[in-house]
Design an enzyme around this catalytic site. Structure first.
Site, PDB file in Angstrom:
ATOM      1  N   ASP A 139       0.929  -1.124  -0.011  1.00 43.98           N
ATOM      2  CA  ASP A 139      -0.070  -0.025   0.030  1.00 43.98           C
ATOM      3  C   ASP A 139       0.699   1.472   0.087  1.00 43.98           C
ATOM      4  O   ASP A 139       1.858   1.266   0.777  1.00 43.98           O
ATOM      5  CB  ASP A 139      -0.986   0.075   1.252  1.00 43.98           C
ATOM      6  N   HIS A 140       0.547   2.283  -0.954  1.00 38.99           N
ATOM      7  CA  HIS A 140       1.161   3.580  -0.770  1.00 38.99           C
ATOM      8  C   HIS A 140       2.699   3.573  -1.104  1.00 38.99           C
ATOM      9  O   HIS A 140       3.216   4.143  -0.420  1.00 38.99           O
ATOM     10  CB  HIS A 140       0.523   4.288   0.269  1.00 38.99           C
ATOM     11  N   GLY A 200      -9.534   5.454   2.490  1.00 35.76           N
ATOM     12  CA  GLY A 200     -10.132   6.054   3.658  1.00 35.76           C
ATOM     13  C   GLY A 200     -11.394   5.284   3.884  1.00 35.76           C
ATOM     14  O   GLY A 200     -12.502   6.158   4.232  1.00 35.76           O
TER      15      GLY A 200
END
Length: 287
Positions: A82-83, A209
C-alpha cells in the site's frame, strides 16, 4: 486456497457487484485476526502492508509472517503493498511474491505519476500481479504523508481516463470525498463522479479512507463500481480498545498473550462487520 492475484480478485468482485476489504496488518495478531475473520465469513480478502509497518518491521519480514499464517487458510487472499512511493520497494515486493502492488505518485505531476506507475504496472503484469495507481489528492494522513482536507481534489472523469490509459493499472484509486484517518465530520462521497468514471473506465475502482464511512454510502459506492475498500483506522481502534478493556478489567495483567489476544478478538469482530457491509461473505466459493 493459495494466494490469488489481486487483479483476478478485484475483477471478479467488480463483475459480481461486491467489494473486497483491503485490511491493513501491523503484526502477527492483526494478520491472524484478518485471516481468521475471512475464514469464518468465507470471504476473499486483501491484507495490506503499509509504509509505517515497513519502517517498523520491514517489507520482507511482514511477507514472511503472512506466509506462515497462510498455511491452513482456505479462502482467496492477496497481499497488497500500500502507498508505495519508491520504485525499488515496489519491485522488491513483486520479487517477494506480493499479489498486488500500489505505486502512489499522487504528489507528483500527472506526467511523472503516470510514467512511474506504468513501470510498476508493467512489471506486475508480466507476473500476473495486480497493480493500483492513484489519481487526485485524498485528504487526511496516511503513514508519513498528510494532505489537508482543503487541498483534497475530487478526481475528474477526464484525468481518471487519461491516467488509466497512460499507466495501464488494473485498478484505480480515486479521490471521491473520503479521507485517510479519523473523520472530523461525516464524509460526503461524490457518487455521481464514481458512476461516471466507472461507466467510462469499466475497471475496478478503489476507495481509500474506508474507515467510518457510513455503511449505506459504502454499499452505494460498491454498486457504482468500487471493488476495493481500504480499512485501517477502524481496525487499529478496535484492536487498541480491545486491549484497553482487557487491561481495565485486569489491572495486573502482564501476559501480552492475553491483552494482545483481546485486541485480536475485537479486530476479528470489526473485520467480519466490514465483510458483511462489503457483500463478500460466502464469495470465496466463486473462485
Amino acid at each position: 486456497m493459495a494466494y490469488i492475484s489481486g487483479k483476478t480478485m478485484l475483477e471478479n468482485a467488480y463483475k459480481e457487484g461486491y467489494g473486497v476489504g483491503a485490511f491493513s496488518a501491523h503484526n502477527a495478531e492483526t494478520i491472524q485476526g484478518i485471516l481468521e475473520a475471512a475464514e469464518q465469513m468465507k470471504s476473499p480478502i486483501m491484507i495490506q502492508v503499509g509504509q509505517k509497518v515497513i519502517q517498523n518491521v520491514g517489507l520482507e519480514p511482514m511477507k514472511a509472517l503472512i506466509d506462515i499464517y497462510m498455511k491452513d487458510v482456505t479462502v482467496p487472499v492477496a497481499v497488497h503493498l500500500d502507498h508505495c512511493r519508491d520504485l525499488g520497494q515496489a519491485m522488491k515486493a513483486i520479487q517477494l511474491g506480493f499479489q498486488s502492488v500500489m505505486f502512489d505518485g499522487s504528489a507528483l505531476s500527472f506526467e511523472e505519476n503516470a510514467e512511474k506507475t506504468k513501470l510498476v504496472a508493467d512489471a506486475a503484469s508480466h507476473l500476473g500481479i495486480g497493480s493500483e495507481g492513484e489519481i487526485g489528492k485524498i485528504g487526511g494522513t496516511e503513514d508519513d504523508i498528510t494532505v489537508d482536507e482543503k487541498d483534497a481534489q475530487i478526481t475528474s472523469e477526464e484525468e481518471a481516463l487519461a491516467f488509466a490509459d497512460r499507466s495501464r493499472v488494473d485498478y484505480l484509486a480515486l479521490s471521491i470525498g473520503t479521507a485517510h484517518g479519523i473523520y472530523k465530520q461525516e464524509p460526503e462521497l461524490a457518487f455521481d463522479r464514481i458512476e461516471e468514471i466507472s461507466k467510462s473506465l469499466n475497471k475496478p475502482l478503489v476507495m481509500h479512507g474506508g474507515s467510518d464511512v457510513p455503511d449505506a454510502d459504502v454499499k452505494k459506492a460498491i454498486g457504482l463500481g468500487i471493488a476495493k475498500i481500504n480499512v485501517d483506522t477502524e481496525l487499529r481502534v478496535a484492536f487498541t480498545e480491545g486491549m484497553k478493556q482487557c487491561l481495565q478489567d485486569n489491572p495486573n495483567e502482564y501476559h501480552l498473550a492475553h491483552s494482545l489476544g483481546a485486541g485480536k478478538e475485537a479486530m476479528i469482530d470489526k473485520v467480519k462487520e466490514k465483510i458483511r457491509v462489503f457483500g463478500s461473505e460466502n464469495k470465496a466459493r466463486t473462485y
